[in-house]
Design a protein around this motif. Structure first.
Motif, PDB file in Angstrom:
ATOM      1  N   GLU A 118      -9.976   3.840  -5.361  1.00 44.79           N
ATOM      2  CA  GLU A 118      -8.821   3.678  -4.468  1.00 44.79           C
ATOM      3  C   GLU A 118      -9.113   2.627  -3.393  1.00 44.79           C
ATOM      4  O   GLU A 118      -8.235   1.827  -3.049  1.00 44.79           O
ATOM      5  CB  GLU A 118      -8.449   5.014  -3.820  1.00 44.79           C
ATOM      6  CG  GLU A 118      -7.870   6.002  -4.805  1.00 44.79           C
ATOM      7  CD  GLU A 118      -7.824   7.422  -4.282  1.00 44.79           C
ATOM      8  OE1 GLU A 118      -6.933   8.167  -4.720  1.00 44.79           O
ATOM      9  OE2 GLU A 118      -8.677   7.805  -3.456  1.00 44.79           O
ATOM     10  N   VAL A 152      -7.074  -0.980  -2.661  1.00 43.04           N
ATOM     11  CA  VAL A 152      -6.634  -1.519  -1.375  1.00 43.04           C
ATOM     12  C   VAL A 152      -7.129  -2.955  -1.206  1.00 43.04           C
ATOM     13  O   VAL A 152      -6.372  -3.846  -0.810  1.00 43.04           O
ATOM     14  CB  VAL A 152      -7.110  -0.628  -0.206  1.00 43.04           C
ATOM     15  CG1 VAL A 152      -6.861  -1.310   1.145  1.00 43.04           C
ATOM     16  CG2 VAL A 152      -6.424   0.729  -0.258  1.00 43.04           C
ATOM     17  N   VAL A 156     -10.765   9.636  -0.317  1.00 46.01           N
ATOM     18  CA  VAL A 156     -10.571   8.287  -0.842  1.00 46.01           C
ATOM     19  C   VAL A 156     -11.744   7.951  -1.763  1.00 46.01           C
ATOM     20  O   VAL A 156     -12.896   8.013  -1.356  1.00 46.01           O
ATOM     21  CB  VAL A 156     -10.477   7.254   0.303  1.00 46.01           C
ATOM     22  CG1 VAL A 156     -10.396   5.837  -0.234  1.00 46.01           C
ATOM     23  CG2 VAL A 156      -9.292   7.567   1.201  1.00 46.01           C
ATOM     24  N   LEU A 212       0.831  -1.203   0.000  1.00 46.62           N
ATOM     25  CA  LEU A 212       0.000   0.000   0.000  1.00 46.62           C
ATOM     26  C   LEU A 212       0.866   1.253   0.000  1.00 46.62           C
ATOM     27  O   LEU A 212       0.559   2.236  -0.681  1.00 46.62           O
ATOM     28  CB  LEU A 212      -0.937   0.006   1.215  1.00 46.62           C
ATOM     29  CG  LEU A 212      -1.979  -1.094   1.277  1.00 46.62           C
ATOM     30  CD1 LEU A 212      -2.811  -0.947   2.548  1.00 46.62           C
ATOM     31  CD2 LEU A 212      -2.858  -1.097   0.035  1.00 46.62           C
ATOM     32  N   LEU A 269      -2.469   4.648  -5.366  1.00 44.84           N
ATOM     33  CA  LEU A 269      -2.833   5.267  -4.092  1.00 44.84           C
ATOM     34  C   LEU A 269      -2.032   6.536  -3.844  1.00 44.84           C
ATOM     35  O   LEU A 269      -2.560   7.520  -3.308  1.00 44.84           O
ATOM     36  CB  LEU A 269      -2.648   4.277  -2.946  1.00 44.84           C
ATOM     37  CG  LEU A 269      -3.496   3.003  -3.036  1.00 44.84           C
ATOM     38  CD1 LEU A 269      -3.161   2.062  -1.891  1.00 44.84           C
ATOM     39  CD2 LEU A 269      -4.976   3.329  -3.072  1.00 44.84           C
ATOM     40  N   VAL A 314      -2.899  10.889   0.626  1.00 45.18           N
ATOM     41  CA  VAL A 314      -2.212   9.631   0.921  1.00 45.18           C
ATOM     42  C   VAL A 314      -0.703   9.839   0.850  1.00 45.18           C
ATOM     43  O   VAL A 314       0.041   9.431   1.743  1.00 45.18           O
ATOM     44  CB  VAL A 314      -2.661   8.511  -0.044  1.00 45.18           C
ATOM     45  CG1 VAL A 314      -1.796   7.266   0.111  1.00 45.18           C
ATOM     46  CG2 VAL A 314      -4.137   8.176   0.174  1.00 45.18           C
TER      47      VAL A 314
END
Length: 135
Positions: free
Chosen positions: A91, A95, A87, A31, A37, A43
């Protein structure tokens, strides 16, 4: 009266602290280094300002707690923690895809894999709560 056997928690079925730490150590790196991301400025800023060890610690502590393990997560609830991160659903899906790949590669059984993804889907709205700009 007969005591019925207790169903093990997801925490226990994932191998407890050591099992969860194993796959989250790998997931945390994936991640942290994910180009998709890191296109989200919030982020990228989190990664640059807070650092990988703290990110991995909070991720592990949260996962341990939410899967039925000890109450060890010191952070804010998911809505508050992600309020300014914008987010997107895409996205969030990235994840979950990264998590699915790690769980598969680590040999996590299919039922636990499914149960963990289902658990995380339950947090989608809270994590996206501050994400009106990305909708």
């Amino acid at each position: 009266m007969t005591d019925l056997p207790q169903t093990p928690s997801l925490f226990e079925r994932l191998g407890g602290i050591f099992g969860i730490a194993h796959f989250l150590d790998i997931l945390g790196d994936r991640l942290y280094e994910n180009d998709t991301l890191n296109q989200n400025p919030a982020v990228l800023r989190l990664h640059n300002e807070k650092g990988r060890p703290g990110f991995k610690f909070t991720l592990m502590a949260w996962m341990i707690q939410e899967t039925g393990g000890p109450k060890v997560y010191p952070g804010a609830d998911m809505r508050t923690a992600h309020a300014n991160m914008t987010v997107s659903d895409y996205e969030y899906d990235v994840v979950l895809i990264e998590l699915a790949a790690v769980l598969t590669n680590c040999g996590v059984p299919q039922q636990e894999h499914k149960d963990l993804i289902t658990l995380l889907e339950g947090f989608r709205d809270d994590i996206r709560a501050g994400s009106a700009a990305s909708a």
